[in-house]
Design an enzyme around this catalytic site. Structure first.
Site, mmCIF file in Angstrom:
data_model
loop_
_atom_site.group_PDB
_atom_site.id
_atom_site.type_symbol
_atom_site.label_atom_id
_atom_site.label_comp_id
_atom_site.label_asym_id
_atom_site.label_seq_id
_atom_site.Cartn_x
_atom_site.Cartn_y
_atom_site.Cartn_z
ATOM 1 N N ARG A 100 -52.235 -4.822 53.778
ATOM 2 C CA ARG A 100 -50.790 -4.888 53.497
ATOM 3 C C ARG A 100 -50.554 -6.213 52.796
ATOM 4 N NH1 ARG A 100 -45.536 -3.438 57.116
ATOM 5 N NH2 ARG A 100 -46.308 -1.408 56.481
ATOM 6 N N HIS A 149 -46.209 2.416 48.839
ATOM 7 C CA HIS A 149 -46.470 2.618 50.268
ATOM 8 C C HIS A 149 -46.986 4.054 50.451
ATOM 9 C CE1 HIS A 149 -46.560 1.824 54.400
ATOM 10 N NE2 HIS A 149 -45.279 1.740 54.696
ATOM 11 N N GLN A 201 -47.140 5.915 53.864
ATOM 12 C CA GLN A 201 -45.820 6.381 54.289
ATOM 13 C C GLN A 201 -45.500 7.725 53.635
ATOM 14 O OE1 GLN A 201 -43.562 4.775 56.541
ATOM 15 N NE2 GLN A 201 -42.757 6.844 56.417
ATOM 16 N N ASP A 247 -34.064 3.954 52.767
ATOM 17 C CA ASP A 247 -34.867 2.811 53.233
ATOM 18 C C ASP A 247 -33.940 1.600 53.180
ATOM 19 O OD1 ASP A 247 -36.921 1.034 53.881
ATOM 20 O OD2 ASP A 247 -37.880 1.112 51.913
ATOM 21 N N CYS A 283 -38.263 5.545 56.555
ATOM 22 C CA CYS A 283 -39.606 5.046 56.872
ATOM 23 C C CYS A 283 -39.605 4.111 58.069
ATOM 24 C CB CYS A 283 -40.201 4.353 55.657
ATOM 25 S SG CYS A 283 -39.187 2.983 55.068
ATOM 26 N N ARG A 320 -47.189 9.090 60.903
ATOM 27 C CA ARG A 320 -47.972 8.025 60.253
ATOM 28 C C ARG A 320 -49.411 8.042 60.787
ATOM 29 N NH1 ARG A 320 -45.952 3.602 57.783
ATOM 30 N NH2 ARG A 320 -48.171 3.404 57.383
HETATM 31 N N1 CP Z 1 -42.848 2.260 57.876
HETATM 32 C C1 CP Z 1 -43.663 1.201 58.056
HETATM 33 O O1 CP Z 1 -44.554 0.926 57.262
HETATM 34 O O2 CP Z 1 -43.413 0.475 59.174
HETATM 35 P P1 CP Z 1 -44.066 -0.940 59.516
HETATM 36 O O3 CP Z 1 -43.580 -1.901 58.446
HETATM 37 O O4 CP Z 1 -43.560 -1.296 60.875
HETATM 38 O O5 CP Z 1 -45.553 -0.815 59.454
HETATM 39 N N1 NVA Z 2 -39.308 -1.118 51.577
HETATM 40 C C1 NVA Z 2 -39.648 -1.686 52.863
HETATM 41 C C2 NVA Z 2 -40.532 -0.741 53.600
HETATM 42 C C3 NVA Z 2 -40.989 -1.221 54.971
HETATM 43 C C4 NVA Z 2 -41.892 -0.234 55.648
HETATM 44 C C5 NVA Z 2 -40.332 -3.024 52.677
HETATM 45 O O1 NVA Z 2 -41.168 -3.155 51.789
HETATM 46 O O2 NVA Z 2 -39.999 -3.961 53.409
#
Ligand code: CP
Ligand code: NVA
Length: 300
Positions: free
Chosen positions: A98, A125, A128, A216, A257, A285
């Site tokens: 990440r 992502h 997701q 989101d 998400c 997930r």
């Molecule tokens: N939806 C998602 O990726 O959640 P987290 O940021 O908690 O991993």
């Molecule tokens: N768009 C959000 C998604 C988190 C899972 C972010 O990048 O923070």
């Protein structure tokens, strides 16, 4: 090294492979593809769902996950991202990351002798999106022909979902304010899947006949400096209210998400209401991650 496949965006899979991954995701007793193997899970940003779903997916496949913060290895500080990837590959069958910048993932993937999986970047992502499509499939029996209306930001989540929807032959429409729209490159990438992105200014028009209404947060991780500007641009027109949900299809479900800011991009009554499937989506997930890892690592 060139034959190693990575999963940085949903279109790293073909449409047929995506269908296979979703089928594998529904397998409650998968082959232990990771028995005796590890998976490195590297985080430059916080996570609840992604870390825990990935860790449990690895465990369910018989493997051992090792999660750690990027600062613990000192990416591009103590050691280059390339050498971190090469090192992790000495011990692990796959690397999840990440990252703040998608380019970091690309650098790791360019040298890694084991698959690199995007666990969220500023651009994409895809894990997701797999869970989102699995939820649509569970809910409606099939994804093809279903109409997904994303009300909100053209961000990592909506970008991967648009690509996944294209591959799965779902309709995808997005509604958000000027200045927060997909680029031509984004639209071309969806077109390359055989899909199309409808961009609709009016959220009421966007959700008409939708099977899925999705949103989101307006301010993603790393965008804190733009928070007030973005909130001003999205509020209140692009919030998913009960009234907006009422303009969607009769059997429409609500997806997010997570994490969410209830009361901002979505009303409490919607996100915790009868049309919401957010906990099923969150659980998915783990199932989707397991399906993807079984697909990538099952034959090795
Ligand atoms: N939806 C998602 O990726 O959640 P987290 O940021 O908690 O991993
Ligand atoms: N768009 C959000 C998604 C988190 C899972 C972010 O990048 O923070």
């Amino acid at each position: 090294m060139t034959s190693v496949r990575h999963f940085l965006e949903v279109d790293d899979l073909t449409a047929a492979e995506l269908a296979t991954v979703l089928e594998l995701s529904a397998d409650p007793s998968p082959t232990p593809a990771l028995e005796g193997k590890g998976m490195a899970l590297l985080f430059e940003k916080p996570s609840a769902r992604t870390r825990h779903s990935m860790e449990m997916a690895v465990v369910q496949l018989g493997g051992h996950p090792v999660s750690f913060a990027a600062s613990e290895v000192g990416i591009d500080d103590r050691e280059s991202a390339e050498d971190v990837a090469r090192t992790l590959a000495c011990f692990h069958a796959a690397i999840g990351a990440r990252v703040k910048s998608h380019g970091l993932l690309e650098r790791m993937a360019a040298v890694s002798p084991v698959p690199v999986v995007n666990m969220l970047s500023d651009q994409a992502h895809p894990l997701q999106a797999l869970a989102d499509l699995l939820t649509v499939k569970q809910e409606f029996g099939e994804i093809s022909g279903r109409r997904i209306a994303f009300v909100g930001d053209a961000n990592n989540v909506s970008r991967s979902l648009a690509i996944g929807a294209g591959l799965a032959k779902a309709q995808f429409v997005i509604s958000g304010p000027p200045g927060y729209q997909f680029s031509e490159v984004d639209l071309d990438r969806v077109s390359a899947t055989g899909g199309a992105t409808e961009i609709v200014d009016d959220p009421i028009e966007a959700v008409a006949d939708a099977h899925v209404v999705y949103t989101d947060v307006w301010v993603s991780m790393g965008e804190e400096a733009q928070a007030s500007e973005k909130i001003d641009a999205f509020a209140n027109r692009y919030a998913v209210s009960e009234a907006l949900m009422g303009r969607a299809g009769a059997d429409a479900i609500f997806l997010h998400c997570l994490p969410a800011k209830p009361g901002q991009e979505v009303a409490h009554e919607v996100i915790y209401g009868p049309q919401s499937r957010i906990w099923q989506q969150a659980e998915n997930r783990m199932h989707a991650a397991r399906g993807l890892l079984a697909f990538f690592l099952g034959a090795s």
